[in-house]
Structure formats: C-alpha cells, structure tokens
Design a protein around this motif. Structure first.
Motif, PDB file in Angstrom:
ATOM      1  N   SER A  64       0.820  -1.142  -0.160  1.00 18.85           N
ATOM      2  CA  SER A  64       0.062  -0.127   0.000  1.00 18.85           C
ATOM      3  C   SER A  64       0.880   1.162   0.030  1.00 18.85           C
ATOM      4  O   SER A  64       1.942   1.163   0.350  1.00 18.85           O
ATOM      5  N   GLY A  65       0.124   2.540  -0.613  1.00 18.48           N
ATOM      6  CA  GLY A  65       1.073   3.669  -0.381  1.00 18.48           C
ATOM      7  C   GLY A  65       1.587   4.181  -1.702  1.00 18.48           C
ATOM      8  O   GLY A  65       1.037   3.451  -2.650  1.00 18.48           O
ATOM      9  N   ALA A  98       1.492   7.257 -11.171  1.00 24.76           N
ATOM     10  CA  ALA A  98       1.158   8.080  -9.999  1.00 24.76           C
ATOM     11  C   ALA A  98       2.146   8.926  -9.304  1.00 24.76           C
ATOM     12  O   ALA A  98       1.762   9.689  -8.314  1.00 24.76           O
ATOM     13  N   SER A  99       3.477   8.473  -9.273  1.00 24.12           N
ATOM     14  CA  SER A  99       4.366   8.855  -8.639  1.00 24.12           C
ATOM     15  C   SER A  99       4.706  10.488  -9.136  1.00 24.12           C
ATOM     16  O   SER A  99       4.691  10.691 -10.324  1.00 24.12           O
ATOM     17  N   SER A 100       5.080  11.400  -8.341  1.00 21.35           N
ATOM     18  CA  SER A 100       5.488  12.884  -8.424  1.00 21.35           C
ATOM     19  C   SER A 100       7.083  12.711  -8.980  1.00 21.35           C
ATOM     20  O   SER A 100       7.562  13.691  -9.346  1.00 21.35           O
ATOM     21  N   VAL A 154      -6.681  -6.643   0.947  1.00 20.72           N
ATOM     22  CA  VAL A 154      -6.105  -6.496   2.558  1.00 20.72           C
ATOM     23  C   VAL A 154      -4.637  -5.937   2.263  1.00 20.72           C
ATOM     24  O   VAL A 154      -4.436  -4.835   3.033  1.00 20.72           O
ATOM     25  N   PHE A 155      -3.831  -6.657   1.678  1.00 22.58           N
ATOM     26  CA  PHE A 155      -2.265  -6.111   1.717  1.00 22.58           C
ATOM     27  C   PHE A 155      -2.083  -4.783   1.204  1.00 22.58           C
ATOM     28  O   PHE A 155      -1.502  -3.972   1.557  1.00 22.58           O
ATOM     29  N   ARG A 156      -3.099  -4.332   0.212  1.00 20.27           N
ATOM     30  CA  ARG A 156      -2.996  -3.185  -0.559  1.00 20.27           C
ATOM     31  C   ARG A 156      -3.608  -2.010   0.250  1.00 20.27           C
ATOM     32  O   ARG A 156      -3.707  -0.779  -0.417  1.00 20.27           O
ATOM     33  N   GLN A 157      -4.268  -2.220   1.348  1.00 23.53           N
ATOM     34  CA  GLN A 157      -4.719  -1.233   2.333  1.00 23.53           C
ATOM     35  C   GLN A 157      -4.095  -1.235   3.570  1.00 23.53           C
ATOM     36  O   GLN A 157      -3.934  -0.306   4.352  1.00 23.53           O
TER      37      GLN A 157
END
Length: 613
Positions: free
Chosen positions: A20-21, A47-49, A253-256
């Motif tokens: 996640s994140g 999605a990264s800046s 679940v892991f991705r949250q």
C-alpha cells in the motif's frame, strides 16, 4: 551449480503492487524489510511525482535493484496498424526503463479483441519486439496470463518463445497463473534455464471462482495459501533459473495495510519458502512441549473479578512475583498469570510455550523478523526470551521444570494453595481474534516463527456475521492457537465484545468438572434447550448422556477421530472467557460447529447484565 545452491544464493524481490501507499512508501518498506530488489508496477510509477531517473537513483540509495518493469499488455498477434502503435508504445516504455535503470520488461499474453489465434504471427511480432529491446540493452519476459485470450498456459507461451528464437526473449513464470489452472509444473524442468528470465511467486486459497477475480483479490504470500510452492519453485530451480525469487501478490487487504509490516510479512514468507527448499541457514524450530502459561493483563477493577472466576474454576493462587504485580494461579499443569499492570479491562497479554531450546527459538524468531521485546528483570530472575506477535500478544519461550536452573517459576514466592480442584489438567489451546487484515499474517507468523502447522481454514455463520477460523498447532497437538477473524462491524449493531479471546483448559471429565465448578460458583454460560433438541436430531447421543449434557450446559461434537465435550464461562473483563475441553479418542477440532450457539449465549448474558445494571 545445483538447484539448492541456486536457491540459497537467490536474491529476493517484491512487486510494488503487493504493498500500500505511494511508490516512495513501497520502496522504503521493501528496503527496510531486507529485499534486494523490486518490480516496478507501471501504475505506481505513473502516480508518482518523482521522475523515473530520480526513482532509479532512490532505489540505488536504498540498496534496491529494479529487477522488472511491468506490465506491458496486449502486444502480440495483432494487425499491422495495431502493431505499429504497440511498437511505438514499447519504445516509449524503453525510454522509461533507461531512466529507471531496469533491464527486463514483462509482456503479458494478450487479452485484446484485436489479437488473433496465430502462434506464428505472435512469435514473429515478439521477435521484432525483442530485437528492438536488445538494441536498448533490454530483455522481454513473456508471461502467459491464466485468462489470456489465446495463450493462457506456460506450455503455450514456451512454444511461442521457442519459435521466436531470439536471445532477448524468454519466459516469465508466475506460480498463480500456472497453479490456478491446475497445470502440471513438472515440465518446467525441460525448459532451458537461460530462457527463464523471471519468476513471480504467489500463494492463494483454493477457490471456485473466475480466475481473474481470484487473481486480482485473493492472492497470498507463500505459506499463507494452499498452493504447493515448494514443489513449483523446485521445478523452476531444477531447470537452471538464476534470477530473483520475486513476489507478485494482488490482495485487497495487503494493498490497504501499513506497507511496513506487510513487507516484513512478505520477506518472512520468502524465508519460510527457502527453508522448505532446504536452502536456508535459519535455525530449525525447536520442539515445543505445551503451553507453559497464559498471562492475562488486568487492572484494579478486573483483577478481583478474574481471581474470583479462577477460584470458581478450581484454581488456587500459588505464587506471587518477587518484583512485579503478577500472581500465579494454578490447577494441574494449567497456569494463569494475572498481571495487574494492564492498561484497562482484561486481555490475553502473553502466551508462553515450552521450548526444548528457548534461546534457539528466540534466535529463529529474530531471523524471521519477529520483534524482540525488551524486558527488565533483576539479576536473580529468569531472563525469558519474548517476541511480539502481529496482534501485539507477547510470546515467551521457556522451560518450566523445577529442576531447570532458568525456570521462570523461580521468580515467584510460594503462597498457601487453597483451591477447590475441579479436574483441570492443563491448557488445551488459546483462541485469539485477529483484526481481519492480520488474519493471514498471523497464521504465517506462527507457522514460520514457532514451526506450527496451519490446519484448513473454516468458516461459520455467527450471529453477527461470517467468522473465519484457522488453528495452528505443533505435530503433537500440545501447542494449539486458534486464530479467528470477522469483518469490522460499526455502529450500534456491533457484537459488544472487542476481539474476544478465550483460554481453553483440559479436563478428563467435562461433566464432572462442570458440576464441580458450579458448586464452586464458577460463572458458567447457560446453553438454551433448543441446542440439545437439535443435537439429539443431528447426532443422536445416548439419551442418558444427552440429559447430563443438557443439565450441565455442556456442548458436544464428534468427528471420525473421536468426541468433544466442552463448556464455557461468561465473558470476563470485557473480552476474555474460559473454555473447558474434554477430548475423547482422536478428536482434533475445536468444536467450531458450536461457536454460533456459544456466541448467541454470550450475547444473552451481556444483555441480561445490562438490564440488571
């Protein structure tokens, strides 16, 4: 070099999609957990800046290589105009990879409606792509998606790669795509090792559902599911694969979840997998010989309540800790510690297991990234090794025998034992409710760290929703921990007990123990008559036995191995309750069929107390 030597030297990698994140969060978590490399999932990069070059530099600073850039979709076996667009798209992705410092790109078998079923065309176009990639110092790893339109098995993808015959084109083997279809991975051994460019590992429960939905939502880390990843990975290594062992796990679940603990869980799963392959220097898990004690954290309000309940169960206070506000209650070999320094209410604060080598148990736990808990003790007190389980429960490794120099019992001064004795002989198991997002993590923790083997997951419909349960136990069955979980319920319609915990005690005669405990004033749970009417219809126990079960509110179950008689106390201190268990013959379960009845009875008891208040 043998496959064993290869696995021992293998680098460990993880796909950023597992965590996640933001991409930055994921990379930091992977590095801190000890991974050598990462697969950059394209969505995370988009999605990264941070520019791609900066991401590559940051990975290098963290000590992470970028082992794969993925996924590149819907490329092969398409008309010329679509091919031209795909080649342009590929060149732009090669530019990104140059900036990242990545040299392998994953190409998934096509699901596009533009694609046709033509292996020759697919091979021709993949050869063209590999030719362009090679000019940039890049390799193409072709993967058969389990739901690919035409190419959905590794055997088919290998036929196309072999036909394309380009040194920069090889295979990516993904355990989920292969094992979810029921394919036999043994033939992987026939593929030349130099054509195996990448290996992705994921476990999963056995489910009957659409394979795409299964893949996107229910993958697990190795050791958490039902796939035989040891055999699968063994075939890949035997073929001569020399790349990293990499995790690609799609899981809601892991991705949250917090990426830090999730990455640790992931690393622990790979270390455990390598151990099953016989290629790790992990200390083996020492043999366990039972539960030494269970410690209940109590406060000033709940300690008298818990002490009174223990007296009713036939326990006696037999010792007080020399330097801590801890009292020892014992009956037979069952030992309960009441630690009065609890934060409020009552809860299971710790469980101690008898280890043949406590120091080796702690050393193994530390190697498997289990947090070692600092403990203060006097020079004349036992230096117990303790680690933290995922839910915060402390796990102690110890030896209890009176002839053992470092026995923790020596830390207690004896007090006059005045108990009623009610037939309790020991501790059968401990049941800990896990937050739903830690259920699989907890099972892997106890499996890897303590060497307990997980039993199949069971589910039952409880009054407040579906409950999942999984017991982990040592081969002798003397150490058993039942893990339970349910989805979070909010608002007024909640179960009223926050993550309940139970301590299951053993007896050789449940009916006699129940009768004696009632005489001693134990707060036992009353079971409604409807249960016994149904029990008569389902299992038809002897009428005399049924009458005694009904009279003492003892529940009953049986399986092919034997029988179970068990009963419960009310909930004490907010979330803890006791169970008394009588196993007859080879009964191996935990009486899960009776859990909904017990939960409903606990609800009635709470409501009755609320009305009285």
């Amino acid at each position: 070099m043998s496959s064993t030597e290869t696995a021992a030297e293998a680098r460990r990698s993880i796909a950023t999609v597992c965590l996640s994140g933001t991409l930055e969060d994921k990379l930091t978590a992977a590095a801190r957990a000890g991974f050598d490399g990462v697969e950059i999932f394209e969505n995370d990069l988009v999605a990264s800046s941070w520019p791609a070059k900066e991401i590559g530099e940051h990975c290098a600073e963290l000590g992470l290589s970028i082992d794969l850039y993925q996924p590149f979709r819907d490329f092969e076996a398409v008309p010329p105009d679509v091919l031209a667009r795909n080649l342009r798209r590929a060149e732009l992705k090669f530019d990104v990879m140059d900036q990242l410092g990545a040299d392998t790109m994953l190409v998934c078998s096509s699901v596009s409606p533009d694609a046709v079923d033509d292996d020759d065309l697919a091979a021709e176009q993949l050869h063209l792509l590999a030719d362009r990639a090679a000019a940039r110092g890049i390799r193409i790893a072709y993967e058969a998606l389990a739901w690919g339109r035409f190419v959905n098995t590794y055997e088919h993808s290998w036929r196309i790669v072999r036909r394309a015959a380009h040194p920069a084109l090889g295979l990516c083997l993904d355990s989920f795509h292969i094992l979810s279809r029921g394919s036999d991975p043994a033939a992987i051994r026939t593929i030349p090792g130099e054509k195996l460019f990448f290996l992705q590992l994921a476990d999963a429960p056995r489910l009957q559902m659409d394979v795409l939905q299964w893949s996107r939502h229910h993958r697990l880390f190795p050791g958490q599911g039902a796939f035989d990843l040891t055999a699968f990975t063994g075939h890949v290594l035997a073929a001569g694969y020399r790349g990293p062992l990499s995790l690609e796990v799609f899981n809601d679940v892991f991705r949250q979840a917090d990426p830090g603990p999730a990455a640790v869980d992931a690393m622990r799963s790979l270390l455990g997998l390598q151990e099953t392959l016989g290629v790790t220097d992990l200390p083996p898990a020492p043999a366990l010989a039972g539960h030494a004690f269970v410690e209940l954290a109590v406060d000033g309000e709940t300690e008298p309540t818990m002490a009174e309940a223990l007296r009713g169960l036939g326990f006696a206070e037999t010792g007080r800790h020399r330097s801590k506000p801890v009292r020892l209650w014992q009956q037979g070999d069952a030992r309960i510690l009441l630690n009065a320094s609890g934060p409020g209410g009552a809860s299971v604060g710790a469980v101690a297991v008898e280890s043949a080598d406590p120091v080796a148990s702690a050393r193994r736990a530390q190697r498997l990234l289990a947090p070692i808990l600092p403990r203060t003790h006097r020079a004349d007190e036992a230096d117990l090794s303790a680690i933290a389980a995922p839910d915060g429960t402390s796990v102690f490794f110890c030896r209890t025998g009176a002839d053992t120099a470092d026995s923790w019992l020596g830390d207690f001064t004896q007090t006059p034992a005045a108990g009623g004795e009610a037939g309790v002989t020991g501790i059968d198991h401990l049941a800990l409710t896990q937050p739903f997002d830690h259920f699989d993590e907890a099972a892997l923790f106890y499996r890897a760290v303590l060497g307990l083997e997980p039993e199949p997951v069971t589910e039952f419909a409880a009054p407040f929703g579906l409950v999942r349960s999984r017991t982990v136990a040592d081969p002798s069955g003397r150490v058993r921990i039942a893990l339970e979980s349910a989805l979070l319920r909010r608002g007024e319609w909640a179960p009223g007990v926050r993550e309940p915990q139970r301590v299951a005690l053993t007896t050789g005669d449940a009916l006699a123990s129940a009768r004696r405990m009632r005489e001693l004033g134990a707060p036992l749970l009353e079971i409604p008559g409807n249960y016994y009417d149904d029990l008569d219809a389902r299992l038809a126990p002897d009428p005399a036995l049924l009458a005694r079960l009904r009279q003492q509110s003892v529940l009953y179950d049986r399986d092919e191995g034997g029988e179970l008689l068990h009963f419960f106390t009310v909930v004490l201190g907010g979330r803890v309750f006791f169970e008394v268990v009588h196993r007859i013959g080879g009964y191996a379960g935990d009486g899960a069929v009776n859990s909904p009845v017990r939960m409903a009875a606990h609800r009635r008891q709470r409501e009755a107390r609320r009305r009285e208040a």
